[in-house]
Design a protein around this motif. Structure first.
Motif: not given
Length: 219
Positions: A11-13, A160-165, A187-190, A213-217
């Motif tokens: 997880i990058r800062k 898109f993780t933030e947008c989805l959540k 999922l692949i890009v993430k 789990k990956l999708l929600q991370l």
């Protein structure tokens, strides 16, 4: 079937590329972009099927999967013409070339042209050459960037993780009218962005529990 090594998820800062998509009702979305410290915002008319924020996601996915010629994309994609010969003399038939898409602001536009630097083909990371042309009645401007694929993919996956959540799949589609977040491509890009797969060995066989789990991370 593979499993994600959760102890080595990175997880990058910070990242030199940042995107934020804010869908609005009635077929519009604001897209905030920051690339190499240059910031601009596009007010995208997403009522058109090809004028979509997820063009960014489609782009990242296209440059990660070297064997996607049979897939359908909502952006314009182009592969290298003919057989590509790398520095080691190996011949390759499926080589990503470039992606083009336009964000329509009615009447202004943002035209994206993103090309793959072939000297990085089958390397752990790749350089993308990005040109964004802003055209309007009052202003014409061109931005040019050189961006690592790892940075671009991280920014896209985080966006898109933030947008989805925040909005969910259906609400996002309802606000934009035409756009959908492709979960498989996300999922692949993430997975690539979090160092769980590489572009030179494109294998994706995670189990369902790891996928969710990956999708929600958070990133």
């Amino acid at each position: 079937m593979n499993s994600i090594d959760w102890n080595n998820v990175i997880i990058r800062k910070d990242c030199p590329v940042k995107f934020e998509v804010c869908p609005r009702e009635a077929g519009w979305a604001d897209v905030n972009c920051c690339i190499n410290a240059i910031e601009f915002t596009s007010y995208v008319a997403t009522i058109w099927h090809t004028s979509i924020p997820t063009g960014l996601l489609e782009t990242a996915y296209f440059f990660l999967d070297y064997d996607n010629r049979h897939e359908n994309f909502l952006v314009e994609t182009e592969e290298y013409e003919g057989v590509f010969v790398d520095n080691d003399g190996n011949e390759w038939a499926d080589v990503p070339g470039k992606v083009c898409f336009v964000w329509d602001e009615e009447p202004s536009t943002y035209e994206w042209n993103i090309s793959f630097d072939l000297q990085y083909f089958h390397k752990p990371d790749a350089m993308l050459n990005i040109t964004v042309k802003r055209s309007s009645d009052s202003e014409n401007k061109t931005y040019k960037f050189n961006v690592w694929l790892s940075d671009f993919a991280y920014a896209v996956a985080k966006c898109f993780t933030e947008c989805l959540k925040k909005y969910g799949l259906n609400t996002y589609h309802f606000y934009t009218w035409t756009d959908d977040i492709n979960i498989r491509k996300l999922l692949i890009v993430k997975a690539f962005a979090l160092k769980q797969m590489s572009i030179d060995d494109f294998i994706y066989e995670f189990n369902f529990e790891d996928e969710m789990k990956l999708l929600q991370l958070d990133m």
